[in-house]
Motif scaffolding. Sequence first.
Motif, mmCIF file in Angstrom:
data_model
loop_
_atom_site.group_PDB
_atom_site.id
_atom_site.type_symbol
_atom_site.label_atom_id
_atom_site.label_comp_id
_atom_site.label_asym_id
_atom_site.label_seq_id
_atom_site.Cartn_x
_atom_site.Cartn_y
_atom_site.Cartn_z
ATOM 1 N N ALA A 15 36.985 31.967 43.041
ATOM 2 C CA ALA A 15 36.980 33.410 43.328
ATOM 3 C C ALA A 15 38.316 34.035 42.923
ATOM 4 O O ALA A 15 38.356 35.110 42.330
ATOM 5 C CB ALA A 15 36.700 33.640 44.807
ATOM 6 N N LEU A 16 39.418 33.333 43.222
ATOM 7 C CA LEU A 16 40.739 33.859 42.877
ATOM 8 C C LEU A 16 40.921 33.925 41.362
ATOM 9 O O LEU A 16 41.488 34.891 40.831
ATOM 10 C CB LEU A 16 41.830 32.981 43.512
ATOM 11 N N LEU A 17 40.415 32.921 40.669
ATOM 12 C CA LEU A 17 40.519 32.914 39.205
ATOM 13 C C LEU A 17 39.679 34.041 38.598
ATOM 14 O O LEU A 17 40.085 34.680 37.618
ATOM 15 C CB LEU A 17 40.045 31.553 38.675
ATOM 16 N N THR A 18 38.530 34.293 39.198
ATOM 17 C CA THR A 18 37.678 35.397 38.750
ATOM 18 C C THR A 18 38.427 36.718 38.900
ATOM 19 O O THR A 18 38.401 37.574 38.007
ATOM 20 C CB THR A 18 36.373 35.442 39.579
ATOM 21 N N LEU A 19 39.100 36.862 40.035
ATOM 22 C CA LEU A 19 39.873 38.085 40.275
ATOM 23 C C LEU A 19 40.963 38.256 39.226
ATOM 24 O O LEU A 19 41.153 39.356 38.683
ATOM 25 C CB LEU A 19 40.524 38.001 41.675
ATOM 26 N N GLY A 20 41.660 37.151 38.921
ATOM 27 C CA GLY A 20 42.728 37.201 37.925
ATOM 28 C C GLY A 20 42.183 37.589 36.558
ATOM 29 O O GLY A 20 42.761 38.451 35.865
ATOM 30 N N GLY A 21 41.076 36.980 36.187
ATOM 31 C CA GLY A 21 40.473 37.266 34.883
ATOM 32 C C GLY A 21 40.043 38.713 34.782
ATOM 33 O O GLY A 21 40.316 39.389 33.776
ATOM 34 N N PHE A 22 39.424 39.202 35.843
ATOM 35 C CA PHE A 22 38.948 40.580 35.776
ATOM 36 C C PHE A 22 40.113 41.570 35.782
ATOM 37 O O PHE A 22 40.047 42.617 35.127
ATOM 38 C CB PHE A 22 37.994 40.889 36.934
#
Lengths: 449, 265
Positions: free
Chosen positions: B241-248
């Motif tokens: 979830a944190l990586l998704t946030l970073g990517g977005f």
Amino acid sequence: MALHDLVVIGLSHRTAPVEVRERLAVPEVDLARTLAEIVALGQVGEATLLSTCNRVEIVAAARGSAAGAAAELRHFLGLRSGLAGGALDEHLYEHAGRDAIRHVFRVAAALDSLVVGEAQILGQLKIAYGAASRSGAAGPVLSRFLERAFVVAKRVRTETGVARGAANVASAAVELARRIFGSLDGRSVLVVGAGKMSGLAARRLVTAGARHIVVTNRSPDRAATLAQEVGGTARPFAELETLLAGADVAIFSTGAAEPIVDRAMMKRVARSRRGRPIFLVDIAVPRDVAAAAAELDGVYLFDVDDLGRVVEENLAERRREAEAAERLVDDEVDGFSGWLKAQAIVPTIKDLRARFEEVARVEVERAVAALGPEAGPRQADEVRRLADAIVAKLLHAPTMALRQGGDVDGLALAEAARRLFALTPGAPVSAAPETAAPATAVKDRGGPA
Amino acid sequence: MESFALIAAVSAYAVAGALSAAWLGGLAAGAARAARVACGIAFLAQLYVIGARGVAHVHPVSSVGDAIGFAGWLIAGAYLIALVVRRAHPLDAVGAVVAPLAAVALVTTRIAGAAAPGREADFGLLGRVHISLAALGVGLLALATAVAVVYLAEDRQLKRRRVGHLVRRGIALETLDALAHRLVLVGFPVFTLALLSGAAWLHRLGQGMRVEYPLALIAWGLFGVLLLARTTAGWRGRRAALLTLGGFASAALAVGLYVMRGTGA
């Protein structure tokens, strides 16, 4: 039948201690015999007996007056309790008419239960109704009444949140597992320790869909016994870490003085699980899982206090939802009261209309005959139309008054109309309104319409 | 009338998002029902805007702004269809994410400047393909990010051993995790194609590298790492979830810079 003919008399956890409740408790096997004794009472037409650990109450349709039936039932219960000198009276509650309807609807919807929204009471009420139906103690009135109560209970459960959320620790564990995993179908459950509570929680998880149950305990015999009870397999306690790696939910309830799972062990377990979440339910006191284990990603740990808090919050939520449920019950009470009132009012309106129309018909025929042969069919039709118009106009106001009268007023007006116009079922209408009907003929009316 | 419909759509999306969030926060079930209705009204109002512009021969991806708004509309439509198919209440939790997203997309349409009838930028086919793919890809990744945000909020509650309304009424953690993963799985290839078509488009226009392109590449790299790590090392849950946030965040920055620059290409 009149609205006030429905009577409820009994006691519950709110009004009587268990020492009193157990005196009146009726086992399921004795229901038919007890119901036979109740309907043998002179004033009771139909009856159902609800006997649970929290309440014993009789729902009855009175043959005569509600007060008379209630007095007989009170006496009956007093005798059964064996308490001397009316000592039971202070514990008994009594409802009649609209209050009785509301009470039964609330009981069926578990709004009067110790745990608001619990599911058992509806089943118990259905058992009570089934016994009354089979024994012939429940007739058309109670059948209609109780079947409506079941519908109300279902509406309350589906349209409000009174039944939402777990109301005990074992169910709370299942609810939390669902919040983590969604469906529990095919999930693996590890039971660590062979305590009663862990067995109960495991059984709940199995009911919710979990399939692979593994039990481990320091005592292999106890593990094997619990495994057999829950349909699982027993494994050696030494394999705990490996077993945790393969489980989705782990329930701990050992008697260990120190935590048997520390952060380091859980870290190894979490690593081997490759990110899959695990739900640890620690209901042991002292706790089996070190609190620090919950700091790891994907590890969700709830101890017995946490679960207790979830239950408390759920119950508070249920109590809040109960307000909406009460409103729904009020609507249903109005609806059923209306139906009951109609059972008493509609026949009166029909009889009144029949009386007027018959008198008009007789008088019209007499008038047409008096006009002689020179009066053609057109004049005869005019006379009939005139009579019909007079009847319709005369009946409009009393009909509206009967229909719009409240529960009590409507019934009183119906009774007054019957007296005033000598409306007795099956009586020859042409027997003239000049003849007053005997008062008893009116009083005898009652019972189911 | 078109402006009125646009304002109505943005307002109704905002109301739908607020009602869904309020329902998640503990408001009665009526709030969720009202949110569905509001979202439906917003969707229809936006349909009117798209239709009116279509009658005036303005393609839904005639500009970057139009494309972003159109992607938001598609996502809102997918959500409403899902609601009709599955009437389960937990789906209303998604409304708390989808409706504000659609509202933001519509507002962005105005900021970025929707094409006026007869004055559409001449993007050519490649430009339109790039813009369409970018809008759809970023839209799907935005949805994945929104789901990831809900995941993190629920995870936080469960970690703190508190079962608030969000956990009670929301979607189960594993379901959220799987949903976010699927959205990234679908959004990532679309986003990849958008980057490739964007590079080809810039090359055709003879323009050099822009600042948003490296940012988009960083976003692409982060989502790529996410998918790879999930497959090979089992990265999921909070970490994913944190990586998704970073990517977005990186992708959103790229889009934001593009929009703020306000160029037609």
